[in-house]
Design an enzyme around this catalytic site. Structure first.
Site, PDB file in Angstrom:
ATOM      1  N   VAL C  77       0.736   3.898  -9.368  1.00  0.00           N
ATOM      2  CA  VAL C  77       2.015   2.789  -9.583  1.00  0.00           C
ATOM      3  C   VAL C  77       1.730   2.698 -11.054  1.00  0.00           C
ATOM      4  CG1 VAL C  77       3.138   0.582  -9.292  1.00  0.00           C
ATOM      5  CG2 VAL C  77       2.062   2.093  -7.313  1.00  0.00           C
ATOM      6  N   CYS C  78       2.675   2.629 -11.975  1.00  0.00           N
ATOM      7  CA  CYS C  78       2.395   2.553 -13.196  1.00  0.00           C
ATOM      8  C   CYS C  78       2.219   1.066 -13.631  1.00  0.00           C
ATOM      9  CB  CYS C  78       3.672   2.955 -14.277  1.00  0.00           C
ATOM     10  SG  CYS C  78       3.708   2.184 -15.829  1.00  0.00           S
TER      11      CYS C  78
END
Lengths: 102, 131, 119
Positions: C77-78
Site C-alpha cells: 500500500v502506498c
C-alpha cells in the site's frame, strides 16, 4: 511483439475507446473489460466503429463481464473474440506490454 | 525489450517507463498522484517519459489559480521536472487542437506529436502507467 | 512469467479491484508468479481491515488477504496515498504492507508485465 491495450468504460458514455483507437496501431490487441464490454455488442451504435477497428486489430472481450451484464457471446460483433480471465492472462503474457486506457 | 547495462555492483536494468496522463487536474486526484509517481520514478535512473493526451493536456495549462477551490496548485511542479532529469514530455497534437490550445498555452516546454507518432512511441515502451 | 499488478480504485465503488483479483487468481492458477500487487490512489482503501460488507457480498479485503496468505503475495500500500486517506498500520488487513512509491517503480523494473486496473 505487439502491445495489448485494455479499456474498461462504455464507449456509449465516454471517449476512452475512441482515444485508444486513435492512439494505437494496426496489429495491436485491444481487450474490452468491465463496462467496456457494451462496446462489443452488435446492438449498439458503437458496434460499427469496433467492427471497423477489428479489421486490422485483434479485439477481445472479457466473457465474465459480458455474462454479468446479461449478454451472451452470440450478441458480440463478428471478429471479436470472447476470453475468460485465463485468456486475459494469456494475452498479457503474449504481448510486449500492456497499456490501460483508464 | 529493456536494455541491460553494467552498473556498479552488477547489471542494472533500465526500462522505458511511460506515464500517461489523460485526466484533467483538480476534478480528480489522478493528475497529482501521477506526478508523485514521476518524481519518485526519477530517482530510479530509468528512461522515463510523460505523455499528456485527452483532458490530460489541461494539467499543463498556464495560469492555474486554485485558491478559490481550496486545493493546492501543483502545476509549478511540472516546471521542476527538468531538475529531476525528466525531460521527455510529450503532448498529443490532436488533443491540444480539440481543446483550442497551442504549445504557448502550456507552462512547460513539450514536444508536440501527432497521434500516429505518439502511438509509435507508446509501442516502444516497456512499462506504461496510466492515470 | 512475473506479473506486477497496480490497483488504483477502492473496493465496491469500482470494479477495478475485483478485476485485478480475478486476474491474479487466474495468473496464479496458470503457474505464473505475482511479483507484487501495489495499491495506489483510492486503491489503498482495499487494505482497510475495518470494512464490513453485507454477509451475502464478497469481502474484497479478505479475498486479497487470503490470496496473499495462500501464495505468499507481496501486497504493498502506498504510504503517501494511504496517509492521505487514513490507511495506517493499525487498520491494515493481514498480508498488506505499507511502503513507498519506489515499490511500484521496482515492480515495473522487476516484473515481466505490469497490469494497471483503474477507473
Amino acid at each position: 511483439m505487439a502491445v495489448l491495450h485494455t479499456t474498461n468504460k462504455s464507449p456509449l458514455q465516454t471517449r476512452d475507446l475512441e482515444s485508444c483507437l486513435r492512439l494505437t496501431r494496426p496489429g495491436c490487441g485491444i481487450l474490452l473489460l468491465e463496462d467496456a464490454v457494451y462496446g462489443a455488442l452488435k446492438s449498439t451504435e458503437a458496434g460499427a466503429r469496433l467492427a471497423e477497428a477489428a479489421k486490422d486489430r485483434r479485439i477481445y472481450v472479457l466473457g465474465p463481464d459480458l455474462a454479468a451484464r446479461g449478454f451472451t457471446p452470440e450478441e458480440v460483433i463478428a471478429g471479436v473474440e470472447v476470453v475468460d480471465y485465463g485468456g486475459f492472462v494469456d494475452l498479457v503474457a503474449e504481448h510486449h506490454h500492456v497499456q490501460a486506457w483508464v | 525489450m529493456s536494455d541491460t547495462e553494467a552498473g556498479e555492483g552488477g547489471n542494472r536494468k533500465v526500462k522505458r517507463f511511460m506515464i500517461v496522463n489523460r485526466k484533467a487536474p483538480y476534478g480528480t486526484i489522478y493528475a497529482l498522484e501521477a506526478l508523485e509517481v514521476v518524481l519518485i520514478g526519477a530517482a530510479f535512473d530509468q528512461d522515463v517519459s510523460l505523455v499528456f493526451a485527452d483532458d490530460g493536456v489541461y494539467q499543463l495549462k498556464k495560469g492555474q489559480q486554485t485558491k478559490g477551490i481550496g486545493q493546492k496548485n501543483f502545476s509549478p511542479s511540472y516546471r521542476a521536472l527538468g531538475d529531476y532529469d525528466i525531460e521527455k514530455l510529450y503532448v498529443e497534437r490532436e488533443s491540444l487542437q480539440a481543446r483550442g490550445l497551442a504549445p504557448a498555452d502550456l507552462l512547460v516546454p513539450v514536444r508536440v506529436l501527432g497521434s500516429a507518432e505518439l502511438s509509435v512511441l507508446m509501442d516502444e515502451q516497456d512499462v506504461v502507467l496510466s492515470f | 512469467m512475473k506479473f506486477g499488478i497496480l490497483v488504483n480504485e477502492g473496493p465496491y465503488q469500482h470494479q477495478a479491484s475485483d478485476s485485478a483479483y480475478q486476474f491474479a487468481v487466474a495468473a496464479l492458477a496458470k503457474g505464473h508468479e505475482i511479483y507484487r500487487v501495489f495499491f495506489y490512489n483510492d486503491g489503498v482503501n482495499n487494505a482497510n481491515k475495518l470494512t464490513e460488507p453485507p454477509q451475502d457480498d464478497r469481502n474484497i479485503t479478505r479475498q486479497w488477504s487470503a490470496l496473499a496468505a495462500e501464495h505468499n503475495l507481496d501486497m504493498v500500500v502506498c504510504v503517501a496515498a494511504g496517509l492521505r486517506r487514513g490507511i495506517k498500520a493499525e487498520i491494515l488487513a493481514p498480508g498488506f504492507n505499507i511502503s513507498g512509491l519506489g515499490q511500484l517503480i521496482q515492480a515495473g523494473i522487476e516484473a515481466d508485465r505490469l497490469v494497471v486496473f483503474g477507473d
